[in-house]
Design an enzyme around this catalytic site. Structure first.
Site, mmCIF file in Angstrom:
data_model
loop_
_atom_site.group_PDB
_atom_site.id
_atom_site.type_symbol
_atom_site.label_atom_id
_atom_site.label_comp_id
_atom_site.label_asym_id
_atom_site.label_seq_id
_atom_site.Cartn_x
_atom_site.Cartn_y
_atom_site.Cartn_z
ATOM 1 N N ASP A 1 -23.535 39.333 -15.559
ATOM 2 C CA ASP A 1 -24.536 39.150 -16.603
ATOM 3 C C ASP A 1 -25.146 40.523 -16.934
ATOM 4 O O ASP A 1 -25.300 41.368 -16.049
ATOM 5 C CB ASP A 1 -25.627 38.230 -16.039
ATOM 6 N N ASN B 1 -28.292 30.863 -26.655
ATOM 7 C CA ASN B 1 -27.470 29.685 -26.352
ATOM 8 C C ASN B 1 -27.778 28.566 -27.333
ATOM 9 O O ASN B 1 -26.872 27.893 -27.830
ATOM 10 C CB ASN B 1 -27.739 29.198 -24.932
ATOM 11 N N GLU C 1 -25.228 26.707 -29.857
ATOM 12 C CA GLU C 1 -25.016 25.261 -29.746
ATOM 13 C C GLU C 1 -25.225 24.587 -31.103
ATOM 14 O O GLU C 1 -24.520 23.640 -31.460
ATOM 15 C CB GLU C 1 -25.957 24.685 -28.672
ATOM 16 N N HIS D 1 -29.245 32.290 -18.869
ATOM 17 C CA HIS D 1 -28.242 33.183 -18.281
ATOM 18 C C HIS D 1 -27.202 32.389 -17.503
ATOM 19 O O HIS D 1 -26.025 32.746 -17.497
ATOM 20 C CB HIS D 1 -28.918 34.213 -17.371
HETATM 21 N N1 UDP Z 1 -31.494 23.459 -22.287
HETATM 22 C C1 UDP Z 1 -31.204 22.139 -22.036
HETATM 23 N N2 UDP Z 1 -32.228 21.266 -21.882
HETATM 24 C C2 UDP Z 1 -33.533 21.617 -21.945
HETATM 25 C C3 UDP Z 1 -33.837 22.984 -22.244
HETATM 26 C C4 UDP Z 1 -32.797 23.878 -22.403
HETATM 27 O O1 UDP Z 1 -30.020 21.749 -21.970
HETATM 28 O O2 UDP Z 1 -34.397 20.762 -21.784
HETATM 29 C C5 UDP Z 1 -30.380 24.431 -22.367
HETATM 30 C C6 UDP Z 1 -30.003 24.785 -23.777
HETATM 31 O O3 UDP Z 1 -29.029 23.881 -24.266
HETATM 32 C C7 UDP Z 1 -29.445 26.195 -23.586
HETATM 33 C C8 UDP Z 1 -30.257 26.755 -22.439
HETATM 34 O O4 UDP Z 1 -30.773 25.644 -21.731
HETATM 35 O O5 UDP Z 1 -28.089 26.150 -23.212
HETATM 36 C C9 UDP Z 1 -31.411 27.604 -22.896
HETATM 37 O O6 UDP Z 1 -30.935 28.831 -23.321
HETATM 38 P P1 UDP Z 1 -31.468 29.564 -24.611
HETATM 39 O O7 UDP Z 1 -30.738 30.862 -24.698
HETATM 40 O O8 UDP Z 1 -31.351 28.695 -25.805
HETATM 41 O O9 UDP Z 1 -33.016 29.781 -24.375
HETATM 42 P P2 UDP Z 1 -33.893 30.270 -23.116
HETATM 43 O O10 UDP Z 1 -34.223 29.048 -22.364
HETATM 44 O O11 UDP Z 1 -33.085 31.257 -22.328
HETATM 45 O O12 UDP Z 1 -35.094 30.866 -23.765
#
Ligand code: UDP
Length: 452
Positions: free
Chosen positions: A109, A350, A354, A15
């Site tokens: 959000d 996210n 990406e 978020h």
């Molecule tokens: N992320 C990161 N490094 C990590 C784990 C997650 O940069 O070690 C970032 C990832 O690039 C994304 C976000 O954290 O931008 C995670 O969001 P996502 O919606 O993919 O999954 P959630 O963690 O909410 O299940």
């Protein structure tokens, strides 16, 4: 007068990241931006990111919003924080009115959208409200209707006017239970949809064309505000920090490594973690695996050996083609590296965007929440594979042979690779001058500036 807008992110990196990225985009279009940062954060990753973001963007203002904490040992701490933010809404009007020049718009959000009810009743605030949607257009199209639906688990498909139909088995199970606390809270947040001016979203037209067109067609069952797709959100981290890529990764051949990560807050069972490790070894593909065993990073205590077992750990260490990391990594930097050839992911939205932005093929293992809907988008757009029968997290133990088979397909299917590359090209086009996302962001900025 300068255009001043505020953002209210909710809890968890999934978020926070889109809010920070959107804030940086608004600031680069000469808006003054204030971020209301709910304190204390749940995870260390959130507080670390906030600190590095604000030091790299000194022109973006930080205003701490000290929420009244809710205590319960049983509930998901991120969910408790969603709740705490909404229940602390009475503390927001004084913060918002203290801002100078006056704020003309607030982007909330979805998990904090119920705040609009209270804020809109505060007659002293003359603010336009927008939702910042953190999931796919596809999942949003379902949940935006939730306040007006009774979901029946007995049907195979759900057809809502003008929207592509939904497969009922992809709907997260808690949504069938109207008594479930998560469901009632989600519904109260989504009631706010009718009160906002627009729904800003990290997606792009070519990625989800039917849903986006349907949402903006005016022919949906309920009247919806404008859906504003301005994705993929841009990467801001490179501006603020130095590279932190593992040395091992940069030495690998082009497109040879599978990046394996199930987001910032997915904890798998030890048995499943072992099957995953065995499957990756059996596939003989190179891999970079971000291994998490708990939801909140502050409490990660179990050692690698305890998680993987000494035999598996020794075999991973003994190979030069695998690497396991426990700490936070810069996922976007990793996905941008030429050595990455595939992304084995839980399909958090996210992560999907990406990968889409860079045309990295995905192997989707949708585990909970919106992820099966997101995986459907991935599959339909040609960005990746989705073995649906793997089920929700914990529904069954996915065996190492199944994982081996799909990882091999991910890395060796040339057609998949070229389709994913095409998605990456379409994502780039969305941001070219006159591209769909570029135009929509331009409209948003114009509307914000007109209001001043
Ligand atoms: N992320 C990161 N490094 C990590 C784990 C997650 O940069 O070690 C970032 C990832 O690039 C994304 C976000 O954290 O931008 C995670 O969001 P996502 O919606 O993919 O999954 P959630 O963690 O909410 O299940």
């Amino acid at each position: 007068m300068e255009t001043h807008v505020a953002l209210l992110p909710s809890a968890g990196m999934g978020h926070l990241m889109p809010s920070l990225r959107f804030a940086a985009m608004l600031a680069s279009h000469n808006c003054k931006v204030t971020i209301l940062t709910a304190q204390p954060t749940v995870s260390a990753a959130e507080s670390n990111h906030l600190n590095s973001f604000f030091s790299a963007h000194p022109h973006i203002q930080r205003l701490d919003f000290h929420v009244i904490p809710l205590r319960s040992s049983n509930d998901d701490p991120f969910f408790l924080q969603f709740e705490a933010i909404v229940l602390s809404v009475h503390l927001l009007p004084p913060l918002l009115t203290s801002l100078s020049p006056p704020v003309s718009a607030l982007f909330l959000d979805t998990a904090a959208a119920a705040c609009v009810d209270h804020l809109a009743d505060e007659t002293s605030l003359s603010i336009s409200y927008y939702i910042l949607n953190t999931t796919s257009a596809r999942f949003f199209s379902l949940i935006s209707h939730l306040p007006h639906l009774t979901l029946e688990g007995s049907c195979k498909n759900l057809q809502l006017p003008s929207l592509p139909s939904f497969s009922v088995s992809n709907i997260p199970p808690p949504l069938f239970n109207p008594e479930n606390l998560f469901t009632t809270r989600l519904i109260s947040n989504l009631r706010a949809v009718s009160k906002v001016k627009g729904v800003v979203s990290n997606t792009f037209h070519r990625f989800e064309p039917e849903t986006i067109e349907a949402l903006n067609s005016g022919r949906t069952m309920i009247t919806l505000p404008q859906f504003l797709p301005i994705g993929p959100f841009k990467y801001y981290e490179s501006v603020c920090e130095n590279t932190s890529l593992p040395k091992w990764l940069v030495e690998q051949p082009a497109k040879s490594v599978v990046y394996v990560s199930f987001g910032s807050r997915t904890a798998m069972s030890k048995d499943q973690i072992k099957e995953l490790g065995e499957g990756m070894l059996k596939s003989k593909q190179r891999f970079l695996w971000v291994l998490k065993s708990v939801k909140v990073d502050r409490v990660e205590e179990t050692g690698l050996e305890e998680l993987l077992g000494s035999s598996l750990l020794e075999r991973i260490k003994g190979k030069t083609h695998g690497m396991v990391v426990r700490e936070w990594v810069k996922q976007e930097e990793i996905l941008s590296h030429p050595a990455i050839g595939g992304f084995f992911s839980h399909c958090g939205w996210n992560s999907v965007m990406e990968a889409a932005q860079r045309g990295v093929p995905m192997l989707a293992w949708a585990l909970h929440g919106d992820q099966r809907f997101n995986a459907e988008v991935v599959e339909k757009a040609g960005l990746g594979l989705w073995p649906k029968h793997w089920g929700w997290l914990g529904e069954r133990l996915v065996k190492s042979e199944e994982i081996e088979e799909k990882i091999t397909q991910l890395m060796e299917d040339h057609k998949l690779r070229s389709m994913a590359q095409k998605v990456g090209e379409e994502a780039t086009e969305a941001w070219e001058i006159g591209g769909t996302s570029e135009k929509v962001l331009g409209q948003i900025i114009e509307t914000l500036k007109l209001k001043v």
